[in-house]
Each structure stands twice: as structure tokens, then as C-alpha cells.
Design a protein around this motif. Structure first.
Motif, PDB file in Angstrom:
ATOM      1  N   ASP A 157       0.842  -1.201   0.000  1.00 15.54           N
ATOM      2  CA  ASP A 157       0.000   0.000   0.000  1.00 15.54           C
ATOM      3  C   ASP A 157       0.883   1.259   0.000  1.00 15.54           C
ATOM      4  N   ALA A 158       0.821   2.074   1.053  1.00 18.22           N
ATOM      5  CA  ALA A 158       1.583   3.327   1.091  1.00 18.22           C
ATOM      6  C   ALA A 158       2.934   3.177   1.781  1.00 18.22           C
ATOM      7  N   LYS A 159       3.299   1.971   2.195  1.00 22.47           N
ATOM      8  CA  LYS A 159       4.540   1.781   2.949  1.00 22.47           C
ATOM      9  C   LYS A 159       5.794   2.243   2.192  1.00 22.47           C
ATOM     10  N   PRO A 160       5.871   2.088   0.861  1.00 17.18           N
ATOM     11  CA  PRO A 160       7.100   2.513   0.179  1.00 17.18           C
ATOM     12  C   PRO A 160       7.437   3.991   0.367  1.00 17.18           C
ATOM     13  N   ILE A 161       6.429   4.841   0.546  1.00 14.55           N
ATOM     14  CA  ILE A 161       6.725   6.271   0.706  1.00 14.55           C
ATOM     15  C   ILE A 161       6.713   6.703   2.165  1.00 14.55           C
ATOM     16  N   ALA A 162       6.500   5.770   3.083  1.00 13.20           N
ATOM     17  CA  ALA A 162       6.449   6.118   4.506  1.00 13.20           C
ATOM     18  C   ALA A 162       7.727   6.791   5.000  1.00 13.20           C
ATOM     19  N   PRO A 163       8.936   6.313   4.608  1.00 14.11           N
ATOM     20  CA  PRO A 163      10.150   6.988   5.088  1.00 14.11           C
ATOM     21  C   PRO A 163      10.237   8.449   4.643  1.00 14.11           C
ATOM     22  N   GLU A 164       9.825   8.740   3.415  1.00 12.02           N
ATOM     23  CA  GLU A 164       9.883  10.127   2.945  1.00 12.02           C
ATOM     24  C   GLU A 164       8.848  10.990   3.655  1.00 12.02           C
ATOM     25  N   LEU A 165       7.665  10.447   3.877  1.00 13.47           N
ATOM     26  CA  LEU A 165       6.646  11.204   4.614  1.00 13.47           C
ATOM     27  C   LEU A 165       7.109  11.462   6.043  1.00 13.47           C
ATOM     28  N   ALA A 166       7.814  10.503   6.636  1.00 12.69           N
ATOM     29  CA  ALA A 166       8.332  10.699   7.993  1.00 12.69           C
ATOM     30  C   ALA A 166       9.368  11.820   8.026  1.00 12.69           C
ATOM     31  N   GLN A 167      10.209  11.885   6.988  1.00 13.43           N
ATOM     32  CA  GLN A 167      11.192  12.964   6.920  1.00 13.43           C
ATOM     33  C   GLN A 167      10.512  14.323   6.841  1.00 13.43           C
ATOM     34  N   ILE A 168       9.444  14.392   6.066  1.00 12.01           N
ATOM     35  CA  ILE A 168       8.715  15.660   5.938  1.00 12.01           C
ATOM     36  C   ILE A 168       8.124  16.066   7.284  1.00 12.01           C
ATOM     37  N   ARG A 169       7.532  15.115   7.983  1.00 12.10           N
ATOM     38  CA  ARG A 169       6.886  15.416   9.263  1.00 12.10           C
ATOM     39  C   ARG A 169       7.887  15.925  10.304  1.00 12.10           C
ATOM     40  N   LYS A 170       9.132  15.480  10.221  1.00  6.58           N
ATOM     41  CA  LYS A 170      10.145  15.848  11.215  1.00  6.58           C
ATOM     42  C   LYS A 170      10.702  17.257  11.018  1.00  6.58           C
ATOM     43  N   ILE A 171      10.447  17.860   9.886  1.00  2.54           N
ATOM     44  CA  ILE A 171      11.030  19.169   9.596  1.00  2.54           C
ATOM     45  C   ILE A 171      10.531  20.212  10.587  1.00  2.54           C
ATOM     46  N   LYS A 172      11.473  20.994  11.115  1.00  3.08           N
ATOM     47  CA  LYS A 172      11.135  22.003  12.120  1.00  3.08           C
ATOM     48  C   LYS A 172      11.358  23.432  11.647  1.00  3.08           C
ATOM     49  N   SER A 173      12.048  23.605  10.525  1.00  4.57           N
ATOM     50  CA  SER A 173      12.358  24.971  10.074  1.00  4.57           C
ATOM     51  C   SER A 173      12.319  25.056   8.557  1.00  4.57           C
ATOM     52  N   ARG A 174      12.238  26.279   8.071  1.00  5.15           N
ATOM     53  CA  ARG A 174      12.226  26.507   6.622  1.00  5.15           C
ATOM     54  C   ARG A 174      13.565  26.110   6.000  1.00  5.15           C
ATOM     55  N   ASP A 175      14.666  26.351   6.703  1.00  5.59           N
ATOM     56  CA  ASP A 175      15.967  25.964   6.179  1.00  5.59           C
ATOM     57  C   ASP A 175      16.068  24.451   6.009  1.00  5.59           C
ATOM     58  N   GLU A 176      15.510  23.702   6.954  1.00  6.30           N
ATOM     59  CA  GLU A 176      15.486  22.244   6.815  1.00  6.30           C
ATOM     60  C   GLU A 176      14.661  21.839   5.601  1.00  6.30           C
ATOM     61  N   PHE A 177      13.575  22.555   5.366  1.00  4.29           N
ATOM     62  CA  PHE A 177      12.731  22.249   4.210  1.00  4.29           C
ATOM     63  C   PHE A 177      13.470  22.548   2.912  1.00  4.29           C
ATOM     64  N   THR A 178      14.236  23.638   2.886  1.00  3.92           N
ATOM     65  CA  THR A 178      15.031  23.991   1.711  1.00  3.92           C
ATOM     66  C   THR A 178      16.013  22.870   1.382  1.00  3.92           C
ATOM     67  N   ALA A 179      16.670  22.340   2.412  1.00  3.85           N
ATOM     68  CA  ALA A 179      17.607  21.238   2.200  1.00  3.85           C
ATOM     69  C   ALA A 179      16.887  19.997   1.681  1.00  3.85           C
ATOM     70  N   LEU A 180      15.681  19.764   2.184  1.00  6.20           N
ATOM     71  CA  LEU A 180      14.901  18.621   1.712  1.00  6.20           C
ATOM     72  C   LEU A 180      14.604  18.744   0.218  1.00  6.20           C
ATOM     73  N   MET A 181      14.221  19.938  -0.236  1.00  8.51           N
ATOM     74  CA  MET A 181      13.970  20.149  -1.665  1.00  8.51           C
ATOM     75  C   MET A 181      15.226  19.913  -2.493  1.00  8.51           C
ATOM     76  N   GLY A 182      16.389  20.160  -1.898  1.00 11.95           N
ATOM     77  CA  GLY A 182      17.639  19.925  -2.607  1.00 11.95           C
ATOM     78  C   GLY A 182      17.862  18.469  -2.968  1.00 11.95           C
ATOM     79  N   LYS A 183      17.134  17.561  -2.309  1.00 13.41           N
ATOM     80  CA  LYS A 183      17.268  16.128  -2.574  1.00 13.41           C
ATOM     81  C   LYS A 183      16.333  15.639  -3.678  1.00 13.41           C
ATOM     82  N   ALA A 184      15.681  16.571  -4.368  1.00 14.61           N
ATOM     83  CA  ALA A 184      14.634  16.189  -5.324  1.00 14.61           C
ATOM     84  C   ALA A 184      15.124  15.280  -6.441  1.00 14.61           C
ATOM     85  N   ASN A 185      16.398  15.368  -6.813  1.00  7.00           N
ATOM     86  CA  ASN A 185      16.894  14.547  -7.922  1.00  7.00           C
ATOM     87  C   ASN A 185      17.306  13.139  -7.515  1.00  7.00           C
TER      88      ASN A 185
END
Length: 711
Positions: A157-185
């Protein structure tokens, strides 16, 4: 087609094609044309393998058309050629042809795509059975097995994307989110300012790091901003809410509204597609420090560090004036909205690779709602297309050995040589161009590189890992493999041997930076090319395609590069003004066409392809005349040689669309719909009037002084 396919395209060497429309966008709402990223390729046809017919092809043999290469039974001779040449040549075919229920359009391109999928399916099944003789057979088998394991997808079901969703949930700041977007490739994440690697337009022996604007989940900015798409926008918000609910995101209804409001602000700041075509305006080199100053609040150092790039001192920015606006929107958007936006795009990109409820939700909005496709495609076809995107050259190696003959390649070499000769003569005879610019144009033509059938060097997939029980992981690893491959060669010379398409792709393209025309094996069969057909049909079919790609080197954007692929102005001011006057006249002609009530073509958006069509068919006709060597053309079934050239062109563009797909193409596609690629093109060619005795008063008649002659 998944978002991972989009990433493969963005990170690859860019090209320009003869394509018809943006089916990729019709399929999943993402921009696969790289327009915002200043892709440097022109396609013949914008078809993608995203929506194939339901049933397997009954034969793996190439199709045949009539006794001499043309299907006479598809004509409608009750229509006067001068009133509607498309219907005259294709009217009965149009009346009697049904679009398959899992297609948004149907025509000869799609028919060959269907054949290509069937051939790939046979190869994949052999690999699965352990019978395929190829160095990458085990990887092909593993990737195919993973896609076909529907039971495992249901279980996960949705388990394959669970680790990425967990990373998103853990973000505490905009700078952390910016770094996350840097991993898009290298992950399933997305970015509002995607980074990619392409050939440097002003130094085409080198690669460059580039960045453009992104972040939109619908096909185009107009879908957010125009009242005509208000219903689609509402359905999109419902789809966002649906996926957020399915992944257990908090407050899905409120979050969905916030996500769409955020994307609407990005849409308002985005360039139009016409603006994004201008290669002069989309080349803006900046240092990371300059970028940081240009986009206050967006931490480029943190962002670029997360991309896995080495330390870079230069980024070529495409839609530069949008960057400060994007940074402002980004800085003003609550972090929780950004996290919901990222979570939705992870789920949306992965949905076709997950369980049935995700696959169905994705299909209902992306294919059915946006493009009018009634029925989902067969899973084996989706698997074939996925494998084509992930390890396509290894499969292509087998495809070429089975389906592309040396004789076909040799005959294509001759045809290309004849079309190039016709172009050289047309340039020399141009009345509006001065000798200085002509000399530069001839130099560019002489430096064209031609690639036919397949690469001389096959891609090495040694570092790509495909597992038989990890479909989503295979997609992520494929995207990461492509990205890291490009990063590793940043400081190396551009590999001119590389192809932007697999041999089994039904398309062709011109690459601005490499100054090359490329014809994959799969398009080199009827109705485009048939070694046994009447030569006039081949000159109208593949001859027109060859001429189309050559003409891309001299269209409104291709003409901006010289023979070495360098983006520079090699035109005199007087010749530049004369070219622009003719191009504007052509643009006005196409902008007057209205495929659907209230939905007119954008002559500025389709300009390059329209110039390609006009030049291509003109060159095909000239080359056919030259091939006769002064002898009269034979008459076949009452049709002259010149008439058969035009019929060959019209047969290629037999195409039907669902209304939603057609409406989407008008907004997003760089190609005019097939109907206008016939009628809009022939009315500017004097030979068409002579061949069919077209007179003033006929509906397609254009007075000689109003006809466009560019090349």
C-alpha cells in the motif's frame, strides 16, 4: 508516466522534437517538456508512452499501407482538396476510427507506439523467463518483475513512501525544508526551484548546472489563473485532499486548500510558455552568492549542498525574473503548508507505483479528468514504458537487433543527404536573405550531425540497481542514477555520442547545442518510412520529418545558435528583421485557428514547430523533384508524384483527440494539433496549389502575397 520519468527528462541532455502535443502533461499534469528549464531540443511529436491501448498488438510486424505506401481507403474524395486537405486525405479514416478507451488520442504515431510497446513486452517476457541474451538481462527481468507484482503492491500500500513522509513530518524549520527540496533529484521529493544539468548553450562543449521554476501540480499556470479552468482547479484541490487523506496527513481539507493557494501564487509568478521559449532570455548565469542576493530568504548554499553537486561557482538561471517572486512566496508560506505540499507531491509522484487505490486515484484525476481518458491502460504496458525509461538503452540494444535492418539505415542515409542538399539549395536561392547571413547558414547546415537508428555507444547501467521486489525503490534509484551520472561528468567534455531517446521511441528531434538531428529506429517504418513504398510517399513522410528537424536548426529559436551550437547572434540586423516579419505572419495565421470554441491556438507557442513543418514539407517536395533527375514522375492510381508527396505528409498526421486532451494541448503544447499540421502547412506552399489546382475561392486559399516563405 510518473514524476520520476519527469526527473529523468529534466536531468538528461535536452532536445527539440517533431512531437504533436504534450501527452505527458495529459497523463500526470507535470511539465515533461522542460520548457521552464529551457530544454534545448525540438521534438517531432510530444507523445509519451503514458496511455497505450488496452489490447496487445496482434503482430510484431511493421504495418503496411495500401499497395504503394498510402491508404487510399482512408480518403474522402467528396471533399475538395482546396477546401479541407486533411479531410480529403484522411476523412474516411477520421469518420470510421474510434479512439481506444484507454487513449486520449489516436493516430499513426500512437499506432507505432502500440507496436513498440508490444515488441518491448515480448523482450521483457523473455527476460522474465530467463531466455534473454543480454548483459543486462537480469536487471531487465528484475525491474519488470517488480512492476508486474501487483499483489506485493497491494500488500505494501503506502509503505514505500512512509520513510519520505516521515522525513517531511520531522522538519522544524524553513531551512530544513530547503535542504529537503535539494534532494529532489535523488528521492521522491519535489522542489519549487529544480536544479538540473544540461549542455551550456553558450559553451556547448561543456555541461552546466541550471535552475528553473517549478512546483505546480497542474499542466500549466493557466489552469490556476484562467476562469475557463475553474472547474479543473476545484477538481485538483479535491484530488490533493484525497491523496493527503489516503496518506493520513493532518487536516487534509484545509491543507489541500492551502496547497492549491500556494501553487496559485507560484503560478502567478511563473513565466508563460511563450516567454519560456526565448533562449536569449532564459540564459542568465549567476554565482551562488548572486543567487542568494537575488532570492532573499532562500538559502542556496544549503540547497545546493543537498543536491550532491560538487561546489559550483555558476548556475544558469532560466526564468530569472520569477526567482525573487518565488522566494517571496516561499518565505511567506507557512511551514505546515509547505510540508503538506511536499507530502502531496511525494504521494502523487509515487501513486502509479503503489496499490490500486493510489493508481486509481491518480488515473481518475490525471488521465480521466484532465485529458478525458475513459479507461486505465493495461499494467504490462505501463511496465514496458517504465522499463523504457529506467534501462531503455539495454532493451533498445535487443530491439535494434530484431527490428532495424542495415538496409533501412543505408536508405535513411541517402534520404537525409538528399534533404540536406535541398536545404542548401533553398538557402542559396532565398531572396530575402543577404550573402553574409547565407554564408553563416550554409556553414551551420554543413556542420549538422545526423544520428539514425541507435547510438554507437550503449549506455552503461552497471551502477543502476533494480530489485524484483521494490518497484518504488527502483524508480527512486533510477532517478538518482541518472542524476549522479550527470553530476559525475560535469567537468568532462560533452559526450556527442549520447542520445536523448531510446531506439524504440516513436519520435525524432533536433538538438540545438549539438546541432544534430536524431531519428530513432522505431519511427523508421510505415507510414513514415517504407523501403518498398513509392518514393513520393517517403519524401512526404520521413522526408518531411527529416526536413522538419533540419528546419528546427533555423526556426525562431534554433537560428540563435551557430554551426558549433553556440548561442549567439550571427544574423545581420536587416535579415533578422525580415525573418521576424515572416515568422510573425506565420504566427498570426495559426493564432486564428480555433480547434474548440473559445480555445484558439497560440501562434507564439507553436512557432518553432510550425516553421519546422513548413520547412520540412517544402524540403521533402524539393528533394522528391531532385530525385527524379529530370524524368517525369509516374502517375499511380490517377495521382501525380507531387500529389502523392502531399498525401504522404497528410497520412502521417492522421490523428484524433478527446476534447479535454485537445484543450490541454492548445494551452500547453508547442505543437499544433495534427489537423493544422496538414491544413496550416500546405496552404503556404506554392507546389500544393499547382498539384491540386487550388484557386481563389477555395477555403484554404491564401493569396500569393500573404503566403509565408521562410526557408
Amino acid at each position: 508516466m510518473t514524476r520520476f520519468t519527469r526527473k529523468f527528462l529534466l536531468s538528461a541532455t535536452a532536445t527539440a522534437a517533431l512531437a504533436l502535443s504534450s501527452q505527458a502533461q495529459a497523463a500526470d499534469g507535470h511539465d515533461h517538456t522542460c520548457a521552464d528549464q529551457a530544454c534545448e531540443t525540438a521534438l517531432l511529436f510530444a507523445d509519451t508512452p503514458s496511455a497505450s491501448g488496452a489490447a496487445a498488438a496482434t503482430s510484431l510486424e511493421s504495418p503496411k499501407y495500401g499497395t504503394w505506401g498510402f491508404d487510399l481507403s482512408g480518403m474522402d474524395r467528396s471533399v475538395k482538396p482546396g477546401d479541407d486537405f486533411f479531410k480529403f486525405a484522411n476523412g474516411t479514416w477520421d469518420k470510421t476510427t474510434e479512439i481506444p478507451s484507454d487513449r486520449v488520442r489516436w493516430g499513426n504515431f500512437n499506432k507505432l507506439r502500440e507496436l513498440s510497446d508490444a515488441r518491448l513486452h515480448a523482450i521483457l517476457e523473455e527476460a522474465k523467463a530467463g531466455k534473454l541474451q543480454d548483459p543486462d538481462a537480469a536487471k531487465i527481468a528484475a525491474g519488470y518483475a517488480a512492476y508486474m507484482d501487483e499483489a506485493l503492491a497491494e500488500k505494501l500500500d503506502a509503505k514505500p513512501i512512509a520513510p519520505e513522509l516521515a522525513q517531511i513530518r520531522k522538519i522544524k524549520s524553513r531551512d530544513e525544508f530547503t535542504a529537503l527540496m535539494g534532494k529532489a533529484n535523488t528521492t521522491g521529493f519535489s522542489s519549487i526551484l529544480p536544479v538540473f544539468i544540461s549542455i551550456d548553450a553558450k559553451a556547448p562543449t561543456k555541461y552546466a548546472v541550471m535552475s528553473g521554476t517549478g512546483g505546480l501540480g497542474m499542466p500549466d499556470r493557466d489552469y490556476y489563473l484562467q476562469a475557463a479552468f475553474a472547474e479543473k482547479k476545484a477538481k485538483y484541490q479535491a484530488y490533493v485532499q484525497q491523496l493527503l487523506t489516503m496518506i493520513g496527513w493532518q487536516n487534509p481539507a484545509d491543507s489541500a486548500k492551502a496547497v492549491v493557494d500556494f501553487e496559485t501564487r507560484l503560478a502567478e509568478a511563473s513565466w508563460t510558455r511563450v516567454e519560456r521559449r526565448d533562449r536569449d532570455k532564459t540564459y542568465n548565469p549567476m554565482t551562488p552568492a548572486e543567487l542568494a542576493a537575488y532570492t532573499p530568504g532562500f538559502d542556496w548554499n544549503r540547497y545546493l549542498a543537498a543536491t550532491e553537486l560538487p561546489k559550483v561557482d555558476r548556475v544558469v538561471v532560466t526564468t530569472n525574473t520569477a526567482f525573487p517572486k518565488f522566494a517571496k512566496v516561499y518565505g511567506e508560506t507557512p511551514l505546515e503548508t509547505l510540508k503538506a505540499w511536499q507530502a502531496f507531491h511525494v504521494a502523487d509522484g509515487a501513486a502509479p507505483l503503489l496499490s490500486k487505490r493510489f493508481v486509481d486515484a491518480h488515473f481518475e484525476f490525471r488521465q480521466k479528468e484532465l485529458a478525458g481518458q475513459p479507461e486505465q491502460q493495461a499494467r504490462w504496458k505501463r511496465a514496458a514504458q517504465f522499463m523504457d525509461q529506467s534501462i531503455g538503452e539495454s532493451i533498445g540494444r535487443v530491439y535494434v537487433a530484431r527490428y532495424f535492418t542495415p538496409d533501412s539505415k543505408a536508405k535513411m542515409d541517402d534520404l537525409v543527404a538528399n534533404i540536406r542538399t535541398a536545404m542548401r539549395e533553398r538557402i542559396e536561392k532565398l531572396e530575402w536573405m543577404g550573402p553574409e547571413t547565407k554564408a553563416q547558414a550554409q556553414d551551420k547546415l554543413a556542420k549538422f550531425t545526423v544520428k539514425i537508428g541507435y547510438p554507437v555507444m550503449w549506455r552503461d547501467y552497471a551502477k543502476l540497481e533494480l530489485k524484483p521486489n521494490d518497484l518504488y525503490g527502483n524508480a527512486v534509484r533510477t532517478g538518482a542514477f541518472q542524476w549522479r551520472r550527470n553530476v559525475a561528468r560535469l567537468d568532462q567534455p560533452v559526450d556527442k555520442r549520447e542520445w536523448g531517446m531510446t531506439p524504440q521511441t516513436v519520435n525524432a528531434y533536433y538538438n540545438f547545442a549539438n546541432n544534430e538531428i536524431v531519428f530513432p529506429a522505431a519511427i523508421l517504418q510505415p507510414p513514415f518510412f517504407d523501403p518498398d513504398a513509392d518514393p513520393a510517399i517517403n519524401y512526404g513522410g520521413i522526408g518531411g520529418v527529416i526536413g522538419h528537424e533540419i528546419s528546427h536548426g533555423f526556426d525562431d529559436q534554433g537560428r540563435k545558435s551557430d554551426g558549433d551550437g553556440v548561442l549567439r547572434d550571427w544574423w545581420t540586423a536587416e535579415d533578422n528583421a525580415k525573418f521576424k516579419a515572416q515568422a510573425d505572419k506565420l504566427g498570426a495565421q495559426y493564432s486564428a485557428f480555433e480547434p474548440l470554441p473559445g480555445s484558439k491556438l497560440q501562434g507564439g507557442l507553436t512557432m518553432g514547430e510550425n516553421i519546422g513543418d513548413l520547412g520540412g514539407l517544402s524540403l521533402g517536395l524539393d528533394a522528391y523533384h531532385a530525385s527524379l533527375k529530370g524524368k517525369p514522375a509516374p502517375v499511380i492510381d490517377g495521382l501525380t508524384g507531387e500529389q502523392r508527396v502531399f498525401l504522404g505528409w497528410a497520412q502521417v498526421w492522421r490523428e484524433k483527440y478527446r476534447d479535454e486532451a485537445l484543450r490541454q494541448q492548445v494551452v500547453t503544447g508547442p505543437h499544433s494539433p495534427a489537423y493544422y499540421r496538414v491544413n496550416g502547412t500546405i496552404r503556404n506552399i506554392p507546389g500544393w496549389y499547382e498539384a491540386w489546382d487550388v484557386k481563389a475561392g477555395d477555403k484554404l486559399y491564401v493569396a500569393p502575397e500573404d503566403r509565408v516563405r521562410i526557408w
